[in-house]
Design an enzyme around this catalytic site. Structure first.
Site, short mmCIF file in Angstrom:
data_model
loop_
_atom_site.label_atom_id
_atom_site.label_comp_id
_atom_site.label_asym_id
_atom_site.label_seq_id
_atom_site.Cartn_x
_atom_site.Cartn_y
_atom_site.Cartn_z
N TYR A 26 0.83 -1.21 0.00
CA TYR A 26 0.00 0.00 0.00
C TYR A 26 0.86 1.26 0.00
CZ TYR A 26 -3.30 3.54 1.64
OH TYR A 26 -4.05 4.68 1.78
N GLU A 27 1.96 1.23 0.75
CA GLU A 27 2.84 2.40 0.87
C GLU A 27 3.94 2.43 -0.19
OE1 GLU A 27 4.19 2.29 4.97
OE2 GLU A 27 2.35 3.26 5.65
N TYR A 131 -7.74 9.94 10.86
CA TYR A 131 -7.13 10.30 12.14
C TYR A 131 -7.68 11.62 12.68
CZ TYR A 131 -3.69 6.67 10.98
OH TYR A 131 -3.06 5.50 10.66
#
Length: 157
Positions: A26-27, A131
């Site tokens: 994903y990163e 977040y």
């Protein structure tokens, strides 16, 4: 959908490594993963240098939060640092990530820690929005520094 949370045990190292590799994909950092089940078993469960919460769909792990204690000299007490939070893409939007963070916040409070903190890649807009929706505040005035590999070995001489 009901989300269960439990602490991981040594029997979960395969799932933990799977989440780590999927997070790296994903990163766009999959070439950096050198972790193995043996290393995770040693450092998490034998040396007890980190802990892992698992998010469950029924009995199936679908996400994880890997964390450890740090220390704030200003607060005079330990904190919890969340190294990685990841939920499999097909299970996102079902409350697993929020359940993991809530469980980690509860653990932080129960242990008397002064804070819960983590880093997020600047380009990860979905995670940043998530977040912030939970009340997390970015620490924009701080820059993370790192020494690894040959540079670390040279500094250690």
């Amino acid at each position: 959908m009901a989300t269960g949370i439990r602490m991981a045990g040594p029997e979960d190292v395969g799932a933990i490594l799977h989440f780590i590799t999927q997070l790296a994909v994903y990163e766009h950092m999959e070439d950096q993963v050198v972790a193995t089940e043996e290393l995770l078993r040693e450092w998490i469960f034998e040396k007890q240098k980190a802990e892992v919460l698992l998010a469950l769909d029924g009995e199936t792990p679908v996400g994880f939060a890997l964390f450890f204690h740090n220390f704030s000299t200003f607060l005079g007490r330990a904190g919890i640092y969340l190294e990685d939070l990841f939920v499999l893409p097909e299970h996102r939007g079902n409350g697993h990530g929020k359940a993991l963070l809530k469980a980690l916040a509860k653990l932080t409070v129960e242990r008397g820690c002064g804070r819960l903190e983590w880093c997020c890649l600047d380009w990860n807009a979905p995670s940043i929005a998530f977040y912030k929706s939970l009340g997390a505040v970015p620490m924009d005035e701080w820059t993370t520094y790192r020494v690894t590999g040959d540079t670390l070995k040279e500094l250690a001489k």
